[in-house]
Design an enzyme around this catalytic site. Sequence first.
Site, short mmCIF file in Angstrom:
data_model
loop_
_atom_site.label_atom_id
_atom_site.label_comp_id
_atom_site.label_asym_id
_atom_site.label_seq_id
_atom_site.Cartn_x
_atom_site.Cartn_y
_atom_site.Cartn_z
N LYS A 1 113.99 -78.00 -92.06
CA LYS A 1 114.05 -77.77 -93.27
C LYS A 1 113.42 -78.60 -94.06
CE LYS A 1 116.59 -74.84 -95.73
NZ LYS A 1 117.10 -73.32 -95.37
N1 GLU Z 1 115.19 -70.26 -95.85
C1 GLU Z 1 115.65 -69.27 -95.12
C2 GLU Z 1 117.03 -69.64 -94.41
O1 GLU Z 1 117.65 -70.59 -94.89
C3 GLU Z 1 114.65 -68.59 -94.11
C4 GLU Z 1 114.12 -69.48 -93.24
C5 GLU Z 1 112.64 -69.25 -92.26
O2 GLU Z 1 112.50 -67.80 -92.29
O3 GLU Z 1 112.21 -69.86 -91.57
O4 GLU Z 1 117.37 -69.05 -93.32
#
Ligand code: GLU
Length: 421
Positions: A110
């Site tokens: 993240k």
């Molecule tokens: N931000 C989204 C999540 O929390 C998608 C993450 C992604 O597609 O890599 O799952």
Amino acid sequence: MADHDPVPESAIECALAQFHDAAERLNLDSGMREILANTKRELSVSFPVKMDDGSLKVFHGYRVHHNETRGPVKGGIRYSPAVDIDDVRALAMWMTWKCAVAKLPFGGAKGGVTVDPKALSEGELERLTRRFGSEIGMFIGPERDIPAPDVGTNAKIMAWLMDTYSMNQGYSVPASFTGKPISIGGSAGRREATGRGVFFTTQEAYRHMGLSLEDATVAVQGFGNVGSVTAKLFAAAGAKVVAVSDSGAAIYDPNGIDDIQYVIKHKQEEGRLPPEHAGDHLPKDDLLTLPVDILIPAALESQITSANANDVQAKMIVEGANGPVTCSADPILEEKGIPVIPDIVANTGGVIVSYFEWVQDMQAFFWREEEINDRLERIIKEAFQEVAAVRERDGGTYRDAAYTLAVGRVVEATEDRGIFP
Ligand code: GLU
């Protein structure tokens, strides 16, 4: 836990508590626990941005890799004033479990910048994005770490990031970011994917419980990319969406909001829910305690806590956001007999279609939207069924079962690979 005495229940505390509970159930030894409770690598950056008035402002951002045992790491980039390193660590850890539940060949990551994107001009947002993208470039790459949108970011920001990464490499690398516009290798269906996945998961949970979605009442907290799509799909399936909210207001109509499409259009065009629904407005936090069949918190983490869990009247909660139900609310809801379909199952639609986007970009071969939606439905419903089977075998909550499954898969991968050197 007394409801007048809220305990600290931050995302990182909850992420670690949930992991340690699973480690206990799986009887993990202390070495394995330590590997998985820690993040593999973290990058913290401070960088200047030229503001429109000529001044310089320094921003802080992060990219955290929690675990890459099952493959390159995947996870969104968030722009929010609430971003801090602990938040990003928790969200990275949740991505590891999400990818494992959905059996995607990815680990968890993240990132984020501590900024209110709404307070920036378009030019400032672009300069901030490109500079942040450059700063974290050493962590990124299609075989290494593939970021995506999250709270406060979108397809346009992914385009700037992909372009920045490509400029720095000297050639175009479409597979470096997902959630991009279709014109540069984005996937059909990606924007709607998280909301669609929340809907599919709920549909499967309802089928599993022998219930029908027809006329089921639904309240959706958060009317961004996830909440608005979820609300639209529930309405289309014959459920009654009785309440929706965004960060400014909530609309409630016990007979069902009949013009969801209009509400979505208004939100997209004006950035807020339509004020002419003022007669039906209620204090936005009250949405969480309405007497509905299905409550979908699809905004931010830590919304249902030990302070309000006792007041929840919904018959089921489906976590559209990451971490909206805190670890101290979970036992209260369990006691009340309210099942919670956890984030690491319910909101995996986004990362599942991100996976499809990455596969398409790597192969330079693109699929139709029906194909995307069918594959998403198959993967997310199977994930729910596998979680439900573990819950039937072991007892406990859906969250317990999802963690047992996810952590178990990462442990198995770690054991199969062995420890280097
Ligand atoms: N931000 C989204 C999540 O929390 C998608 C993450 C992604 O597609 O890599 O799952």
